[in-house]
Design a protein around this motif. Sequence first.
Motif, short mmCIF file in Angstrom:
data_model
loop_
_atom_site.label_atom_id
_atom_site.label_comp_id
_atom_site.label_asym_id
_atom_site.label_seq_id
_atom_site.Cartn_x
_atom_site.Cartn_y
_atom_site.Cartn_z
N GLN A 43 47.17 -22.93 34.53
CA GLN A 43 48.10 -23.48 33.53
C GLN A 43 49.54 -23.36 34.02
N LYS A 44 49.84 -22.21 34.61
CA LYS A 44 51.20 -22.02 35.10
C LYS A 44 51.53 -22.92 36.28
N LYS A 45 50.60 -23.01 37.20
CA LYS A 45 50.86 -23.80 38.40
C LYS A 45 51.02 -25.28 38.09
N ILE A 46 50.29 -25.78 37.10
CA ILE A 46 50.43 -27.20 36.77
C ILE A 46 51.43 -27.40 35.64
N ASN A 47 52.02 -26.29 35.20
CA ASN A 47 53.05 -26.35 34.15
C ASN A 47 52.53 -27.02 32.87
N ASN A 48 51.32 -26.68 32.51
CA ASN A 48 50.77 -27.18 31.25
C ASN A 48 50.01 -26.05 30.56
N PRO A 49 50.72 -25.30 29.72
CA PRO A 49 50.08 -24.13 29.10
C PRO A 49 48.97 -24.51 28.13
N ARG A 50 48.90 -25.78 27.76
CA ARG A 50 47.87 -26.20 26.81
C ARG A 50 46.64 -26.77 27.50
N ALA A 51 46.66 -26.83 28.81
CA ALA A 51 45.47 -27.30 29.53
C ALA A 51 44.33 -26.32 29.32
N LYS A 52 43.09 -26.85 29.31
CA LYS A 52 41.91 -25.99 29.25
C LYS A 52 41.22 -26.06 30.60
N VAL A 53 40.72 -24.91 31.06
CA VAL A 53 40.12 -24.85 32.38
C VAL A 53 38.69 -24.32 32.27
N HIS A 54 37.77 -24.98 32.97
CA HIS A 54 36.37 -24.54 33.01
C HIS A 54 35.92 -24.54 34.46
N PHE A 55 35.25 -23.49 34.86
CA PHE A 55 34.82 -23.38 36.25
C PHE A 55 33.35 -23.75 36.39
N VAL A 56 33.05 -24.59 37.37
CA VAL A 56 31.65 -24.98 37.61
C VAL A 56 31.35 -24.82 39.10
N SER A 57 30.06 -25.00 39.43
CA SER A 57 29.66 -24.62 40.79
C SER A 57 29.80 -25.73 41.83
N GLY A 58 29.95 -26.99 41.43
CA GLY A 58 30.05 -28.04 42.45
C GLY A 58 30.71 -29.30 41.92
N GLY A 59 31.03 -30.18 42.85
CA GLY A 59 31.79 -31.38 42.52
C GLY A 59 31.00 -32.41 41.73
N THR A 60 29.76 -32.66 42.14
CA THR A 60 28.95 -33.61 41.39
C THR A 60 28.78 -33.13 39.97
#
Lengths: 357, 357, 357, 357
Positions: D58-75
Amino acid sequence: MVFSPFLFIFINMKFSFKNDYAEGCHPRILEALSATNLVQQNGYGLDDYCLNAEHLIQKKINNPRAKVHFVSGGTQANLIVISAFLRPHESVVSPATGHIFTNESGAIEATGHKVHAVETEDGKIRPEDIRKVIDVHQNKPHQVKQKLVYISNSTEVGTIYSKKELIDLYQFCQENNLFLFVDGARLGHALKAETNDLTLEDFGKYTDAFYWGGTKNGALIGEAIVINNEDLQGEFGFHLKQKGAMLAKGRLLGIQFQELLKDDLYFDLANLANQKAMKIKKSFQEIGCHFLSETFTNQIFPILNNSQIEKLSENFDFYVWKKIDEDKSAVRIITSWATSDEIVEKLIAEISSLRNS
Amino acid sequence: MVFSPFLFIFINMKFSFKNDYAEGCHPRILEALSATNLVQQNGYGLDDYCLNAEHLIQKKINNPRAKVHFVSGGTQANLIVISAFLRPHESVVSPATGHIFTNESGAIEATGHKVHAVETEDGKIRPEDIRKVIDVHQNKPHQVKQKLVYISNSTEVGTIYSKKELIDLYQFCQENNLFLFVDGARLGHALKAETNDLTLEDFGKYTDAFYWGGTKNGALIGEAIVINNEDLQGEFGFHLKQKGAMLAKGRLLGIQFQELLKDDLYFDLANLANQKAMKIKKSFQEIGCHFLSETFTNQIFPILNNSQIEKLSENFDFYVWKKIDEDKSAVRIITSWATSDEIVEKLIAEISSLRNS
Amino acid sequence: MVFSPFLFIFINMKFSFKNDYAEGCHPRILEALSATNLVQQNGYGLDDYCLNAEHLIQKKINNPRAKVHFVSGGTQANLIVISAFLRPHESVVSPATGHIFTNESGAIEATGHKVHAVETEDGKIRPEDIRKVIDVHQNKPHQVKQKLVYISNSTEVGTIYSKKELIDLYQFCQENNLFLFVDGARLGHALKAETNDLTLEDFGKYTDAFYWGGTKNGALIGEAIVINNEDLQGEFGFHLKQKGAMLAKGRLLGIQFQELLKDDLYFDLANLANQKAMKIKKSFQEIGCHFLSETFTNQIFPILNNSQIEKLSENFDFYVWKKIDEDKSAVRIITSWATSDEIVEKLIAEISSLRNS
Amino acid sequence: MVFSPFLFIFINMKFSFKNDYAEGCHPRILEALSATNLVQQNGYGLDDYCLNAEHLIQKKINNPRAKVHFVSGGTQANLIVISAFLRPHESVVSPATGHIFTNESGAIEATGHKVHAVETEDGKIRPEDIRKVIDVHQNKPHQVKQKLVYISNSTEVGTIYSKKELIDLYQFCQENNLFLFVDGARLGHALKAETNDLTLEDFGKYTDAFYWGGTKNGALIGEAIVINNEDLQGEFGFHLKQKGAMLAKGRLLGIQFQELLKDDLYFDLANLANQKAMKIKKSFQEIGCHFLSETFTNQIFPILNNSQIEKLSENFDFYVWKKIDEDKSAVRIITSWATSDEIVEKLIAEISSLRNS
């Protein structure tokens, strides 16, 4: 009289050459529906009419082992056949003009399958086109596996396959472990085209499955899915039911196909539609028109200039199909068994007057 | 005469009380199809008949903002409505007897959605049943999110909802962010039941959507999907097309609903069916029968002993619905507008003779 | 030091007995990852570690023809196996406690397949349960076709199947044209239970496929799908890819399974977890507790009164699993290879003090 | 030593320039996994590491309201984002080279959505390309509705978008009610390209969502889905779970992203990969090579003649990417943070010797 408001409206409407499903059905269909109306029958396609119509089809295509299922429309036929035949990772190869690719709102993809579109001049696909698609999908399993070839006859641009073309396609499919499925929404028009050399028996022999269209040739609704490949016949009823295609009163479909096929009515109607289109085509030729594609079925695609289009559309409805340049576009004129001679004459008169527009 | 072989067969057939779609359609439907047959119309449900039928429905349910779409069958209506309304992670709550849960070959799951079944005595679902389902699905997002409640009226076991029951359900749904969708395959029979206190207006007011059944009450085919909730109306045509439900000759559906609804034909037919069932019910009561469920619609479920069932099935066809014990089963007798008085009298005579069997 | 803020937080946290995946992985896994880190390998599961791990599994289950695929989680394993094995109209039979039915957010239905839930006391399913599901789905094709039986071992309530039970299920499946698929998220714990009489070879022999869980027994992530039935092995890679399960660095999975299986590490870890659970179980028994289910694996479900639960939760985290009555609930205590003896002793001391609470 | 058989094999293997995921992960990742290994954490992405990594993003993209989810691969990232964002009738526009169109085995279609492929020279799509797709899909609802634009940066052919290009695309999408989603499998390489003028903040501002790739730049596995558009953030966890992407030990992903992003490690690694590729590119330029596309990232596509390809492949592995004519093909050379200077020097020496081949 309850319909008068509507009838009144129609008096001032233009005659439509936009499609071949603007009217109801051939009167013999209504008579057959009346004659059988109160006979009790089994539901869900197990009525005597469906069974009899299946038998008529088996005989006409000379394949007594074919299985026939009646559904209410072409998109429905396409999506059920394709989703029933394919496993999740398998895909379809279709001409870019194919109905499944352009005009079914993603119906095939909605069942989970990719459709590869092949650009072709005349709406027809050839073995080398399919070969190219396969060649660029060799990085398995990262790329989908091509498993079914979809063609239409007559095609969406009015052209037809020759016997040699169909056999070549079928042989290519056999050699490459592909199914060949033919969309026959306008199968009658294809078989009655003056340039046609295919027979119904060829469809019983050189396809894994096809559907035989009723809606665009005399029926109220209804398409007959015909499965020749016995490996693909099993448990098809489940797919019909699951996709909402199994009518409680399946008789409605059986009665119509029985009526259309018990003599030559189906082909007589297609022939009528073709002849009218050919008459109109000739009148366009006489004023020097060129055409988008060379057709001998009930669809013609004359190229007109803008003022000709404007003039013609004063009294007739039709689609402007494809812009050729700033001045000219191809239009689509389509006829049916219900297009009257009188209307054809009127249209021809109008076309003749376009010569110097 | 071409149908004679079939007619010959039927002479010796038993009369069927197995379902309410064994015959064709009410004769006025056929007349309306004939009267409009050669009028040119737009395709795909944009014809004047569909538009007029939509207008008739809006008026009858007193909701001028409702949107109406006509499709060919009930499973199709259910799967399109549910898949159009829900996002991928949302699920449906249904009575365990619900058509979508038991008799649609996984049609709803095939569109990606789970159906939670609630066991009920009488085929009806109540707020507390739904509450229980929600309560055991609180481990989000590991468990699906309930979003739509599906009920049928009349139900699959012939019972009906009272006005209070419908309003309670709708309020519960509103409070819990759920959609309420009613399967009205036999809506007419429900509304004409002598114990009914619901009106058509209630369906325009206390549901997000419902479908109004034609097939089981006089039409050849056809169900009308009615969407009251305006948030759910948008872009519905895409879903119809994508699922293969958009008939080229949508007029076939519009003409029928127009004919059934322009006066009271639809409800007269439902009433006829109900009265016949009630007559038969009375004759079962007179010989001391009990019933599986208390019904006032066109379905009755008398409990008979095995010898009674055997005797009755000599001349009549019906389903043995549920085994009660070694000696007894409930059977289903179902009537329609097409069940003749003569046949009803015959059946009643036979029932009377079962008294001491 | 970058992690200090987090470490600080943990100092005051309760120890969690909520699940068996609260920690990272067994240290030998990290060592193996380090040791191989810069070795170049093929992507997508074609690395030497995956191939070697497959070979180890084939040997341990005594089925050299089994095919093995590594995926990152259990829900992923379940949804890929089931959607790859079934045709669109086929369904799954599962215990009502089955992970696929209750805890995967509709993952199986999202691939288009219905899951039939069977209520059972102990989380296990038996042939007669499946028979009942089949018996009430005879109205084909209006009802889905049952094709796969899903069980878990150990089950979601900690119980295990006996050898006879597994063989009976498999024989029933064979006789009824059903696939048997075992969810082995906690396979190690099942096989190391003191009451167990199943062997790994039995899983190579009496199942069509199973998955062998890594995540809950020492791995960072990873489950191994093992397909014994050769008819189901073909083109499985497509399904992995299409569902997003084919890791570019498949080595991550192969290295872990290789390390866990090259000696007895996997089973040693399961054994450790079980023994700790059994110790804790014994201390609950000593204070007179009853249990929700009789388990010999790493999950126990003691029934405690509310004040006991409150007291125990002061220093330990665990799930309140099921309310028994106003005063009592069953809780779930779950151990893993990472649960230290010290923590177990602390918990036992606390349990002993609950005797008169 | 247990790995010796494998190590032995590798001694004689060629060095691979086939992809950027042939090795494990950056050593700091392994250290971070070790340092945190026995800390207990919540499962399913609710651990402190994931939460901290989300905060870093959020800090690096300067959007504190962004939501982030981690997944295992690109597809997996692509299919979940797209199926979560779209309704059933909505489609995706992608360059023909897009990973979702060519290399995901129909993953997007398997979730029910059509992908429209746009042919482009350089792997990039522009507003006028999207406009053309929309223009030929005006026959609604017979044709799908375009709703999401998918691009990759860097692209599958190594090119990158300029700031102006991204803003133009985003504005076009905003004006046309389309979502813009960026596949950032190689986001680091794009941002570190010498010709790049985009910043991370731009991705927080001019996209509806993007995923930030770990696998191809130092992580063992892992991609971070970042959702900027708040309307699309709701209930995303359900989609992760339903598609099998929610890892029990989500910490594995959080720890890695935390480590890569807590300082500049992620971009340092991308920079290393790019510089090595540029060195190699220069050596190809020095012998007079042309390239398939002009790239400044870690992928280069030199066009070599057949004898050059043969000679180069004696000691190095790489893909022959595209046949140019009978004599020449473009090959793909791809570098990563793990490509050693020594190997690069060796390759360059070999390239220099190709001058007159």
